[in-house]
Design an enzyme around this catalytic site. Sequence first.
Site, short mmCIF file in Angstrom:
data_model
loop_
_atom_site.label_atom_id
_atom_site.label_comp_id
_atom_site.label_asym_id
_atom_site.label_seq_id
_atom_site.Cartn_x
_atom_site.Cartn_y
_atom_site.Cartn_z
NE ARG A 298 5.39 -2.68 7.08
CZ ARG A 298 5.76 -1.95 6.65
NH1 ARG A 298 5.40 -0.46 7.31
NH2 ARG A 298 7.30 -1.43 8.26
CE1 TYR A 442 7.11 -13.76 7.34
CE2 TYR A 442 5.02 -12.72 6.99
CZ TYR A 442 5.82 -13.95 7.40
OH TYR A 442 5.60 -14.72 6.13
CD GLU A 443 8.72 -8.38 5.84
OE1 GLU A 443 8.34 -7.02 5.96
OE2 GLU A 443 8.97 -9.21 5.46
N GLY A 444 6.82 -6.26 10.21
CA GLY A 444 6.00 -4.72 10.81
C GLY A 444 4.82 -5.65 12.14
CD GLN A 449 1.86 -2.79 9.01
OE1 GLN A 449 1.88 -2.11 7.69
NE2 GLN A 449 3.53 -3.56 9.49
#
Length: 596
Positions: A298, A442-444, A449
Amino acid sequence: MPQYTPPLRDMQFVLHELLDAEGSLKALPPHAEIDAQTINAVLEEGGKFASQVLFPLNQSGDREGCTLDKATHEVQAPAGFKQAYAQYVEGGWPSLSCDPAYGGQGLPVTLNQCLYEMMNSANQAWTMYPGLSHGAYEALHAHGSPELQQRYLPKLTSGEWTGTMCLTEPHCGTDLGLLRTKAEPQDDGSYRISGSKIFISAGEHDLAANIVHLVLARLPDAPAGSKGISLFVVPKFLPKDDGSLGERNPVFCTGLEHKMGIHGNATAQITLEGAKGWLVGQPHKGLAAMFVMMNAARLGVGNQSLGLTEVAYQNAVAYAKDRIQMRALSGPKAPDQPADPIIVHPDVRKMLLTARAFAEGGRAMAIYTALQLDTELASSDDAERQAAADEVALLTPIIKAFITDNAWLATSHCMQVFGGHGYIAEWGMEQYVRDARINMIYEGTNTIQSLDLLGRKVLADGGKKLKAFGKKVAQFVEDEGVSEEMQEFINPLADLGDKVTKLTTEIGMKAMRNPDEVGAAAVDYLRVAGHLVFAYFWARMAKVALEKQGSGDPFYTAKLHTARFYFAKLLPETAGLIRSCRAGLEPLMAMDEALF
């Protein structure tokens, strides 16, 4: 046709003049010998690698993409990527901030942060290959058994092998509690892993001899949900005891995703057909172990978008100074030419300054967070380590979401500066927009977040982490509040700090009655919090620039102008966001689903 110059002067300003990185790092036992000359030398060489080796491959890599041989399940990266990776390994760059116990150079994470910003500006798709490897290194370094560490960390440190994180499955993205990949224990202590994963960045390629997959899976006795997830290391080739490669493990790339951007990185569909793997950490505790890699990723995605913001800005400025169109409304500014350069037009300047303010504010926040991460990892003081860890936890979702949101705005503005040429591929701008848009997902996703920030990092501990950061802001406001020349920066910073405190309390009270109020406010709240952090760093940067503007260096004049632009034109966004937060849940949920 695009160009890129590493922003070394601004990095040095943030490191040495704003944050005193040398002094902060020298206080940490592993970095007691570090000095500004070493930092600058490493970054200068890193900038050369990024601009001279990686940048020329960015457009060609985007056009060519990756190629899958379905018969062998092997993937070929774009032309030049493999050779660039060999240069990267030969130069010792993978080991920069890794543990000397495994062949690393032991330099600060902060240096790695700056190196990766430059590499992301130059070629985000290529940079994801070593970036994912570093995340795998960190997860194994934190949670791997001594045997696994000895087997895998030296090769990941040297760059001989690369790594991935295999989380997502076709039926579940963020909700990992739904994953179905299975792990069957074997008599020799290993496990047989079977299942399917998708969206695996750098999941298959020809850059390195081996790929070390970190895979989330369920043991036979696993409880349902996220509490039943375990983490396994699953190599493409099984290492022998002497470190050489043995037989091929049945973990295969069965397809490549056709993405809107980041074409040079292989986003793989992975099938595990009884692949051999080894448990990392404790059974059913895999998500906690994987969060080491996820949090690193992140921060890395925020850094990707910081890099894109910088390179898009540089190209838009160069174009705006050269392209002539129309006359300024107040009269000709270039009377010797048939039209004025478009940089004289107010809205063009607004777009350019927006990108510049987001790039320089993001760089200050990212480097500051990297220094906190170095403190968390290396301080000899337990309380100092915990305080740094809390601050990194608070800032991580802001870095991921706020900087990627800003990059989407900035790259879009920079493409707009080019007018019709902006969406023509040869200029390179439309690639930056496509790549930047993916980083928000992506990556959450950025909504995830935002929920993480408001729900877990702020409300869950009664605002402890936020209050600790707020104390730093309040101290700066108190110290500089008597300075007449700082009023234009201090007053709006102080005002926003008060508003964030009140807003947080208000949302917390609503959430006690209905938890969905957190979901209604979270995205707007994160953006407000992001501006609070940016305003703090922009005020600090303005202070340094005011103190040094007498030197005659135009760098400080430009820094002051950009600070004033940020406070006058960008920070006021928070007023509308706060009103939106306060509007709450009702406007979102009142309409019956059937009416959609």
